[in-house]
Scaffold this motif. Structure first.
Motif, PDB file in Angstrom:
ATOM      1  N   LYS A  96      -1.163   3.262 -36.921  1.00 33.60           N
ATOM      2  CA  LYS A  96      -0.594   2.064 -37.491  1.00 33.60           C
ATOM      3  C   LYS A  96       0.918   2.215 -37.373  1.00 33.60           C
ATOM      4  CE  LYS A  96      -4.371  -0.202 -38.609  1.00 33.60           C
ATOM      5  NZ  LYS A  96      -5.142   0.633 -37.711  1.00 33.60           N
ATOM      6  N   GLU A  97       1.699   1.272 -37.431  1.00 34.75           N
ATOM      7  CA  GLU A  97       3.091   1.291 -37.123  1.00 34.75           C
ATOM      8  C   GLU A  97       3.941   2.103 -37.925  1.00 34.75           C
ATOM      9  OE1 GLU A  97       6.805  -2.137 -37.647  1.00 34.75           O
ATOM     10  OE2 GLU A  97       4.667  -3.005 -37.612  1.00 34.75           O
ATOM     11  N   GLU A  98       3.692   2.159 -39.202  1.00 34.30           N
ATOM     12  CA  GLU A  98       4.531   2.946 -40.088  1.00 34.30           C
ATOM     13  C   GLU A  98       3.928   4.364 -39.860  1.00 34.30           C
ATOM     14  OE1 GLU A  98       4.026  -1.067 -41.816  1.00 34.30           O
ATOM     15  OE2 GLU A  98       2.528   0.410 -41.122  1.00 34.30           O
ATOM     16  N   ILE A  99       2.851   4.849 -39.566  1.00 31.74           N
ATOM     17  CA  ILE A  99       2.446   6.089 -39.466  1.00 31.74           C
ATOM     18  C   ILE A  99       3.273   6.571 -37.843  1.00 31.74           C
ATOM     19  CG2 ILE A  99       0.537   7.787 -38.907  1.00 31.74           C
ATOM     20  CD1 ILE A  99       0.779   6.467 -41.679  1.00 31.74           C
ATOM     21  N   ARG A 100       3.233   5.772 -36.926  1.00 36.40           N
ATOM     22  CA  ARG A 100       3.905   5.691 -35.854  1.00 36.40           C
ATOM     23  C   ARG A 100       5.362   6.126 -35.919  1.00 36.40           C
ATOM     24  NH1 ARG A 100       1.356   1.173 -33.746  1.00 36.40           N
ATOM     25  NH2 ARG A 100       3.192   0.241 -33.655  1.00 36.40           N
ATOM     26  N   ALA A 101       6.182   5.409 -37.023  1.00 41.87           N
ATOM     27  CA  ALA A 101       7.329   5.697 -37.106  1.00 41.87           C
ATOM     28  C   ALA A 101       7.806   7.179 -37.369  1.00 41.87           C
ATOM     29  CB  ALA A 101       8.066   4.556 -38.023  1.00 41.87           C
ATOM     30  N   LEU A 102       6.998   7.474 -38.655  1.00 46.29           N
ATOM     31  CA  LEU A 102       7.132   8.861 -39.102  1.00 46.29           C
ATOM     32  C   LEU A 102       6.776   9.924 -38.230  1.00 46.29           C
ATOM     33  CD1 LEU A 102       8.147  10.594 -41.463  1.00 46.29           C
ATOM     34  CD2 LEU A 102       5.583  10.101 -42.483  1.00 46.29           C
ATOM     35  N   ASN A 107      10.682  14.343 -32.955  1.00 45.78           N
ATOM     36  CA  ASN A 107      12.246  14.299 -32.619  1.00 45.78           C
ATOM     37  C   ASN A 107      12.173  14.214 -31.006  1.00 45.78           C
ATOM     38  OD1 ASN A 107      14.778  14.596 -33.176  1.00 45.78           O
ATOM     39  ND2 ASN A 107      14.955  16.479 -33.338  1.00 45.78           N
ATOM     40  N   LEU A 108      11.691  13.222 -30.242  1.00 44.51           N
ATOM     41  CA  LEU A 108      11.806  13.373 -28.905  1.00 44.51           C
ATOM     42  C   LEU A 108      13.335  12.998 -28.589  1.00 44.51           C
ATOM     43  CD1 LEU A 108       8.694  11.292 -28.098  1.00 44.51           C
ATOM     44  CD2 LEU A 108       8.917  13.752 -27.587  1.00 44.51           C
TER      45      LEU A 108
END
Length: 198
Positions: free
Chosen positions: A17-23, A29-30
């Protein structure tokens, strides 16, 4: 971040999910010179987000439905720097890492230092073997997401024994839904995000 509803989805194929992807992206730290391997790519949510930043992405899954869904999303978002790999992650990860190590040792142009290779684990059945291989090839950054708390603790323990510094986060996301009297919050499954660095 791409909204969840913009991705092509298939029944039975999970997406981070979007919020999990963000964190998770924050923890990876790509940078643009990185290559990243997505183990258990599912619908390709993390694959797409990582490939937008990294130099090269590899997406692995043993489900043909997942590979096909990720392929459709790569095409939809015009991602050309990702290699899709269907098969057992344990075997395929070893192949990719061996190939990258050999290209580095031969001093080819664009050879990849180990600190520029990162692994994201969205799901796998052979977690002990996967982590053993990652450690063998001196991967400096590993981020793993899991719904099952015991699995997250197991991953953290294994990686700590390999000498990684561990960061554990349990993330609960709730979405507001409008009802007559106002808003109610609908909770999603909590996700444990394990970040391991050397």
């Amino acid at each position: 971040m791409i909204k969840d509803d913009e991705f092509i989805r298939n029944d039975g194929v999970p997406i981070t999910k979007e919020e999990i992807r963000a964190l998770s992206l924050s923890k990876l730290n790509l940078i643009h010179s990185d290559s990243v391997i997505d183990i258990g790519c599912g619908s390709g949510g993390m694959t797409i987000e990582m490939a937008k930043i990294a130099k090269k992405a590899y997406a692995m899954d043993n489900s043909e439905d997942a590979i096909n869904t990720t392929k459709a999303n790569l095409e939809k978002f015009n991602i050309g720097n990702c290699e899709l790999i269907s098969g057992d992650a344990k075997e395929e990860l070893e192949k990719v890492l061996k190939k990258l190590k050999e290209s580095n040792e031969s001093n080819e142009l664009n050879a990849l230092p180990s600190e520029n290779l990162k692994i994201f684990i969205g799901g796998t059945q052979n977690i002990e073997e996967i982590l053993k291989i990652a450690n063998k090839y001196s991967i400096k950054t590993i981020v793993s997401n899991t719904i099952v708390v015991n699995t997250g603790l197991k991953i953290a323990e294994i990686l700590e024994n390999y000498g990684y510094e561990i960061d554990l986060i349990n993330m609960n996301v709730s979405y507001g839904r409008k009802i007559k009297s106002g808003y109610m919050m609908i909770a999603r499954n909590p996700i444990t995000i394990i970040t391991a660095k050397k």
